[in-house]
Design a protein around this motif. Structure first.
Motif, PDB file in Angstrom:
ATOM      1  N   ALA A  31      11.083  -1.917  -6.089  1.00 31.50           N
ATOM      2  CA  ALA A  31      10.135  -1.959  -7.203  1.00 31.50           C
ATOM      3  C   ALA A  31       8.683  -1.880  -6.748  1.00 31.50           C
ATOM      4  N   ILE A  32       8.331  -2.581  -5.677  1.00 30.54           N
ATOM      5  CA  ILE A  32       6.921  -2.676  -5.281  1.00 30.54           C
ATOM      6  C   ILE A  32       6.310  -1.296  -4.995  1.00 30.54           C
ATOM      7  N   PRO A  33       6.915  -0.449  -4.147  1.00 31.90           N
ATOM      8  CA  PRO A  33       6.305   0.862  -3.903  1.00 31.90           C
ATOM      9  C   PRO A  33       6.192   1.719  -5.166  1.00 31.90           C
ATOM     10  N   ALA A  34       7.207   1.637  -6.050  1.00 30.77           N
ATOM     11  CA  ALA A  34       7.187   2.441  -7.279  1.00 30.77           C
ATOM     12  C   ALA A  34       6.077   1.975  -8.223  1.00 30.77           C
ATOM     13  N   ILE A  35       5.913   0.663  -8.356  1.00 27.57           N
ATOM     14  CA  ILE A  35       4.866   0.130  -9.244  1.00 27.57           C
ATOM     15  C   ILE A  35       3.486   0.455  -8.688  1.00 27.57           C
ATOM     16  N   LEU A  36       3.340   0.411  -7.373  1.00 25.29           N
ATOM     17  CA  LEU A  36       2.067   0.778  -6.754  1.00 25.29           C
ATOM     18  C   LEU A  36       1.696   2.231  -7.072  1.00 25.29           C
ATOM     19  N   LYS A  37       2.723   3.084  -7.264  1.00 29.45           N
ATOM     20  CA  LYS A  37       2.484   4.495  -7.604  1.00 29.45           C
ATOM     21  C   LYS A  37       2.354   4.705  -9.114  1.00 29.45           C
ATOM     22  N   LYS A  38       2.306   3.587  -9.868  1.00 30.40           N
ATOM     23  CA  LYS A  38       2.123   3.607 -11.330  1.00 30.40           C
ATOM     24  C   LYS A  38       3.330   4.198 -12.069  1.00 30.40           C
ATOM     25  N   LYS A  39       4.512   4.150 -11.454  1.00 26.01           N
ATOM     26  CA  LYS A  39       5.722   4.610 -12.126  1.00 26.01           C
ATOM     27  C   LYS A  39       6.246   3.551 -13.084  1.00 26.01           C
ATOM     28  N   ASP A  40       6.943   3.987 -14.139  1.00 27.52           N
ATOM     29  CA  ASP A  40       7.684   3.061 -14.986  1.00 27.52           C
ATOM     30  C   ASP A  40       8.926   2.605 -14.219  1.00 27.52           C
ATOM     31  N   GLY A  50      14.165 -12.626  -7.156  1.00 28.84           N
ATOM     32  CA  GLY A  50      12.821 -12.218  -6.742  1.00 28.84           C
ATOM     33  C   GLY A  50      12.149 -11.235  -7.679  1.00 28.84           C
ATOM     34  N   LYS A  51      12.608 -11.176  -8.943  1.00 20.96           N
ATOM     35  CA  LYS A  51      12.045 -10.211  -9.891  1.00 20.96           C
ATOM     36  C   LYS A  51      10.557 -10.443 -10.135  1.00 20.96           C
ATOM     37  N   THR A  52      10.134 -11.706 -10.278  1.00 15.14           N
ATOM     38  CA  THR A  52       8.743 -11.975 -10.641  1.00 15.14           C
ATOM     39  C   THR A  52       7.768 -11.426  -9.605  1.00 15.14           C
ATOM     40  N   ALA A  53       7.997 -11.739  -8.340  1.00 17.32           N
ATOM     41  CA  ALA A  53       7.101 -11.250  -7.293  1.00 17.32           C
ATOM     42  C   ALA A  53       7.164  -9.734  -7.171  1.00 17.32           C
ATOM     43  N   SER A  54       8.282  -9.127  -7.582  1.00 14.67           N
ATOM     44  CA  SER A  54       8.421  -7.671  -7.451  1.00 14.67           C
ATOM     45  C   SER A  54       7.451  -6.924  -8.350  1.00 14.67           C
ATOM     46  N   TYR A  55       6.964  -7.587  -9.426  1.00 13.13           N
ATOM     47  CA  TYR A  55       5.924  -6.925 -10.224  1.00 13.13           C
ATOM     48  C   TYR A  55       4.561  -7.593 -10.065  1.00 13.13           C
ATOM     49  N   VAL A  56       4.514  -8.895  -9.797  1.00 18.01           N
ATOM     50  CA  VAL A  56       3.222  -9.582  -9.660  1.00 18.01           C
ATOM     51  C   VAL A  56       2.402  -8.974  -8.518  1.00 18.01           C
ATOM     52  N   LEU A  57       3.023  -8.783  -7.363  1.00 19.16           N
ATOM     53  CA  LEU A  57       2.295  -8.295  -6.180  1.00 19.16           C
ATOM     54  C   LEU A  57       1.697  -6.899  -6.384  1.00 19.16           C
ATOM     55  N   PRO A  58       2.478  -5.921  -6.854  1.00 22.70           N
ATOM     56  CA  PRO A  58       1.874  -4.601  -7.049  1.00 22.70           C
ATOM     57  C   PRO A  58       0.919  -4.534  -8.238  1.00 22.70           C
ATOM     58  N   VAL A  59       1.171  -5.306  -9.284  1.00 22.58           N
ATOM     59  CA  VAL A  59       0.246  -5.313 -10.434  1.00 22.58           C
ATOM     60  C   VAL A  59      -1.125  -5.810  -9.999  1.00 22.58           C
ATOM     61  N   LEU A  60      -1.159  -6.896  -9.232  1.00 22.77           N
ATOM     62  CA  LEU A  60      -2.440  -7.416  -8.735  1.00 22.77           C
ATOM     63  C   LEU A  60      -3.119  -6.392  -7.822  1.00 22.77           C
ATOM     64  N   THR A  61      -2.323  -5.719  -7.006  1.00 20.01           N
ATOM     65  CA  THR A  61      -2.876  -4.704  -6.105  1.00 20.01           C
ATOM     66  C   THR A  61      -3.521  -3.568  -6.895  1.00 20.01           C
TER      67      THR A  61
END
Length: 379
Positions: A31-40, A50-61
């Protein structure tokens, strides 16, 4: 795989190291690399994966170095089903935001408390974690604007839809800009979730992390065949004789939770109840005491089956079986987390026996059923 290979900034990598996070969970790796690339993204994974950190970290980035939003025009919206999950997600955002060179202002809003302090706190918020009802109240009061949202997160989407938030969520979707990133996380892919996926997500990365047998095997399950009227005395006997501490007991209703907690307390076992009819202050305080070991027994409804992270919880008791086999799995999933063993105990009446066989079939695991007829129950 280590977090260093996922594209996160050094400041977050250092924060992860300081908190003893070494290897990323499977859902985080994808999830992290995909969210960093702004993918759905559609992420399906069990509670505690570990779902929460999988979006919190890239969203903050992704919020770093962006344009400054106008006051009360938030950038990221996280929708959650319960007050407890809102506060937990907020804590994770806050924890990692502090490590950034440009900290992001985050806020959790939910019902059960006065709306006025939340309205005042909306100044310059970039990440808003909200329950649907309270968010709409704030929007109706012109305290928050949703027209500039760049990222929408639905956390525990299956639970939200099962709890009847569909109409409120549709009202919220209508207020959002059409161009945005959408992240949908859920423990199961039900028909409701699949329907929302079709409407909400555009060419998403679909991540489905199957529950490992090993994670279920960390939970030592045992069941007792018992008459309804003997449940209370037998629970008290189990706790006393085995010196059980940090016991999470699930019941079928708020009234039932109150009655079980009252009987435990009356018999000298420190206990209290938590459910949707309790004030937010009481719920937060009871959970805090339980998590820190200052409360021996917490009696709850299914309010706590999702999203509450109690690390190293040793005991879960199904005083009443839930209607859904999935809910049973989520209940016992409160223990046996983070590779720590735990014990799950179920009380099975004669009327429950067929349903309990269905639950075992769904889990793919047989549970030893002990007859209590010959046990001297003193309570």
């Amino acid at each position: 795989m280590s977090f260093s290979s996922l594209g996160l900034p050094q400041s977050l990598q250092k924060a992860l190291q300081n908190q003893k996070y070494t290897d990323a969970y499977p859902i985080q790796k994808e999830a992290i690399p995909a969210i960093l690339k702004k993918k759905d993204v559609l992420g399906i994974a069990q509670t505690g994966s570990g779902k929460t950190a999988s979006y919190v970290l890239p969203v903050l980035t992704n919020l770093q170095g962006g344009r400054i939003s106008k006051n009360r025009h938030i950038k990221t919206l996280v929708l959650v089903p319960t007050r407890e999950l809102a506060l937990q997600v907020f804590e994770v955002f806050q924890q990692f935001s502090q490590a950034l060179s440009e900290p992001v202002k985050c806020l959790a809003v939910h019902g059960g408390v006065s709306i006025n302090p939340q309205m005042k706190a909306m100044q310059n918020v970039n990440v808003l974690i909200a329950t649907p009802g309270r968010l709409l109240e704030l929007e109706d009061s012109n305290a928050v604007h949703l027209s500039e949202i760049e990222c929408l997160v639905l956390d525990e989407a299956d639970k939200m839809l099962n709890m009847g938030f569909a109409d409120e969520m549709n009202r919220i979707f209508a207020l959002l800009p059409k161009k945005r990133q959408n992240l949908l996380f859920s423990a199961t892919l039900s028909k409701n979730v699949d329907d929302v996926k079709q409407v909400l997500l555009k060419d998403p990365l679909i991540i489905k992390i199957e529950a490992k047998v090993d994670s279920i095997d960390l939970i030592d399950q045992i069941a007792y065949s018992i008459a309804e009227e003997k449940k209370g005395p037998f629970l008290r006997q189990l706790i006393r004789q085995n010196n059980l501490k940090q016991v999470l007991v699930f019941t079928s209703s708020a009234h039932r939770a109150d009655a079980v907690a009252y009987k435990l307390s009356k018999n000298g076992i420190q206990a209290t109840s938590t459910h949707s009819k309790k004030s937010q202050g009481a719920r937060t305080e009871n959970l805090r005491k339980f998590k820190t070991g200052k409360l021996r027994v917490l009696v709850a409804t299914d309010l706590l089956t999702r999203g509450i992270d109690i690390e190293f919880l040793p005991y879960v008791v199904n005083y009443d079986l839930p209607r859904s086999p999935n809910d049973y799995i989520h209940r016992i999933g409160r223990t046996g987390r983070a590779e720590s063993p735990g014990e799950a105990i179920a009380f099975v009446t004669a009327n429950d026996e067929h349903h309990f066989r269905v639950i075992q079939k769904k889990m793919g695991k047989r549970v030893k059923l002990i007859d209590t007829k010959d046990i001297d129950i003193k309570g």
